[in-house]
Scaffold this active site. Structure first.
Site, short mmCIF file in Angstrom:
data_model
loop_
_atom_site.label_atom_id
_atom_site.label_comp_id
_atom_site.label_asym_id
_atom_site.label_seq_id
_atom_site.Cartn_x
_atom_site.Cartn_y
_atom_site.Cartn_z
N LYS A 1 0.61 -0.77 0.29
CA LYS A 1 0.05 0.11 -0.24
C LYS A 1 1.20 0.81 0.24
O LYS A 1 1.62 1.53 1.35
CB LYS A 1 -1.05 0.00 1.23
CG LYS A 1 -1.57 0.87 1.38
CD LYS A 1 -2.35 1.98 1.20
CE LYS A 1 -1.09 3.15 2.47
NZ LYS A 1 -1.14 4.77 2.20
N GLU B 1 -1.18 7.14 -0.51
CA GLU B 1 -1.98 7.63 -1.41
C GLU B 1 -1.45 8.75 -2.89
O GLU B 1 -1.83 9.55 -3.59
CB GLU B 1 -3.63 7.75 -0.62
CG GLU B 1 -3.35 8.86 0.28
CD GLU B 1 -3.01 8.32 1.11
OE1 GLU B 1 -4.16 8.36 2.99
OE2 GLU B 1 -2.38 7.51 1.15
N GLY C 1 6.76 4.35 7.92
CA GLY C 1 5.57 7.04 8.47
C GLY C 1 5.81 7.01 10.27
O GLY C 1 6.94 6.64 10.69
N GLY C 2 4.56 8.15 9.93
CA GLY C 2 5.04 8.57 11.10
C GLY C 2 4.29 8.17 12.48
O GLY C 2 3.97 7.16 11.83
N GLY D 1 2.27 5.11 12.63
CA GLY D 1 2.31 3.39 13.08
C GLY D 1 1.73 2.75 14.32
O GLY D 1 2.17 2.00 14.75
N GLU E 1 9.28 1.43 11.30
CA GLU E 1 10.93 2.72 10.78
C GLU E 1 9.16 4.12 11.38
O GLU E 1 8.90 4.27 10.15
CB GLU E 1 11.19 2.45 9.58
CG GLU E 1 12.18 3.23 9.96
CD GLU E 1 12.73 4.60 9.18
OE1 GLU E 1 11.68 5.78 9.90
OE2 GLU E 1 12.82 4.74 8.00
N CYS F 1 13.74 11.27 6.85
CA CYS F 1 12.93 10.46 7.83
C CYS F 1 14.82 10.66 9.04
O CYS F 1 14.75 10.72 10.09
CB CYS F 1 13.00 8.88 7.99
SG CYS F 1 13.92 8.42 7.01
N GLU G 1 8.67 16.02 15.54
CA GLU G 1 9.66 15.79 13.69
C GLU G 1 8.89 16.82 12.28
O GLU G 1 7.48 16.54 11.78
CB GLU G 1 9.49 14.88 13.10
CG GLU G 1 9.96 14.18 11.72
CD GLU G 1 10.11 12.61 11.33
OE1 GLU G 1 10.75 12.01 11.13
OE2 GLU G 1 8.98 12.59 11.52
#
Length: 495
Positions: A178, A181, A231-232, A236, A253, A292, A389
């Site tokens: 996935k 998007e 991702g964030g 996560g 991650e 990241c 972040e």
């Protein structure tokens, strides 16, 4: 449906979403729609998982000899070389990065496929365990986990896909990916190359759609054996909670807030000073800071601060913004209007909290989601811009006086993905690197990685590692096979 809209691949066939829904893909350089993709949902996700499940349980791929699996990976690497310009340009337009960054990403993806092909080919048939007697043969072997759900981020869509797909396939798994998007196009292109390379139908499946539907369904699906998410932090933790009910394996991650520590002795010469400033710019502003591992926290020795920050700000103001394919463009736009607004909010709050703006801090005139590289001086650890972040072209500056203080500042974060130390003192370099609680530590450098070396972080930067031997192990289960060569009655029970 046009070919551009059929971006869902299930069981070897491209198709539109079951619902017929689509999503506009925006060019971040001018905010225009440049293509349309299928917007998958739960039905598409369930179909993809079913195809991957059937390909794993009843198909040939998990039992394909290692040499043949490695051969497919190597063919993919060759196809990436063939299509380097096309896919690099697609990555540039989709994610907003410069064309050269897009090309480099394709090269890194090629290297990842080759690395995992070589890694599985060079392995032995298992680890023999000494049972203490010649009457027992004991061996530990590794088998594929099963059906893998791979959820990738918008900033490095192609690269992050390869870090998951290559080891998953090398180990003999099937998967559903996935992609974000926002930036799905190069992942779609990669699935096409996998098919061209001869991967059996059903092994590789892709569903383009929203994380809240497709991603959430993959994380909770009972027929998924492993979920790997990049991702964030907030997303996560949702993935981990959803996966817990079926006790599936989880690899996460989740980003970082990465320190770049500069000691004054690193800048004792003109060349040293120039290099440290140049690398600080690279650390913070590559891909507009949407990395990241971005070195978004400059921690500089106090005696050096004024000279260093003045030059840093001067050069930051000269960074040329532009569409990734524009000649001379050094920095592209942010990926979306949402990310631009988020960056603006962080900078405004930092200034309100007392940070001093030394460069940037505004969007330029014209279309697109551009934001000028920004340097914020006089920052403190409690500021939101220092602790959270940003994922934009924003560099904060803190200072220290002693080595101990430098280490304390660098480790004062809930994340622990990456960090760097700049010094001419070899002993200090080893000491500081050894004490930094980050998964990757650079000494007198920033950003390079090797597919042979593990990548991941401490603390809230995630769980598990990608790349390296451990990156392959994430997609395997260990099995102990104990063979009694001289069976006889045990006589535990009298009978």
């Amino acid at each position: 449906m046009s070919a551009a809209q059929q971006t869902i691949h299930v069981g070897g066939e491209w198709r539109p979403a079951v619902s017929g829904a689509t999503r506009d893909i925006i060019d971040p350089a001018d905010a225009s729609v440049f293509t349309v993709v299928s917007e998958g949902g739960i039905a598409d996700t369930d179909d993809a998982v079913a195809a991957a499940r059937a390909a794993f349980d009843d198909g040939s791929w998990p039992r394909t000899p290692v040499a043949e699996r490695a051969g497919v990976l190597r063919r993919v690497a060759t196809l990436l070389e063939r299509d380097r310009e096309r896919i690099g340009a697609l990555e540039s337009q989709d994610a907003g990065k410069t064309l050269e960054e897009g090309r480099v990403d394709v090269d890194c993806v090629r290297d990842a496929f080759r690395y995992f092909a070589d890694l599985v080919m060079n392995e032995s048939g298992g680890r023999v365990v000494d049972a203490g007697t010649d009457e027992v043969h004991s061996v530990v072997v590794h088998e594929p986990v099963g059906v893998c759900a791979l959820i990738t981020p918008w900033n490095y869509p192609l690269l992050q896909a390869s870090w998951k797909i290559a080891p998953a396939l090398a180990a003999g798994n099937t998967f559903v990916i996935k992609p974000s998007e926002i930036t799905p196009l190069t992942s779609v292109a990669l699935i096409g190359l996998l098919m061209e390379a001869g991967l059996p139908q059903g092994v590789a499946n892709i569903v383009t759609g929203a994380g809240a539907t497709v991603g959430a369904r993959l994380a909770e699906h009972p027929d998924v054996d492993l979920v790997s998410f990049t991702g964030g932090l907030s997303s996560g933790t949702k993935v981990a909670r959803a996966a817990a009910d079926t006790v599936k394996r989880v690899a996460l991650e989740l980003g970082g807030k990465n320190p770049n520590v500069v000691f004054a002795d690193a800048c004792a010469t003109d060349d040293g000073f120039d290099t440290a400033v140049d690398q600080a710019l690279n650390a913070a502003f590559i891909h507009s800071g949407q990395v990241c591992s971005a070195g978004s926290r400059l921690i500089v020795e106090e005696s050096l601060r004024d000279r260093f920050v003045t030059e840093l700000a001067r050069r930051a103001e000269r960074i040329r913004l532009g569409r990734g394919t524009d000649p001379g463009a050094e920095c592209g736009p942010l990926v979306s209007g949402q990310q631009l607004a988020r960056t603006e909010d962080f900078v405004a709050s930092a200034i309100e909290e007392g940070a001093v703006l030394r460069a940037g801090g505004e969007r330029p005139e014209g279309p697109g989601y551009f934001y000028r590289p920004t340097v914020l001086d006089r920052c403190e650890r409690w500021m939101r811009v220092v602790r959270e972040e940003v994922f934009g072209p924003v560099l904060t500056v803190e200072t220290f006086r002693t080595e101990e203080e430098a280490v304390t500042l660098a480790n004062d974060t809930e994340y622990g993905l990456a960090g760097a130390v700049w010094t001419a003192d070899a002993g200090r370099a080893r000491r500081v690197a050894g004490r930094l609680r980050h998964g990757t530590v650079w000494i007198n450098d920033f950003h390079p990685y090797l597919p042979q070396a593990e990548w991941g972080g401490f603390g809230k930067s995630g769980i598990g590692r990608e790349l390296g031997p451990t990156g392959l192990a994430e997609y395997r289960e260990a099995k102990h096979i104990y063979q009694n060569l001289a069976p006889r009655p045990v006589r535990w029970f009298a009978g």
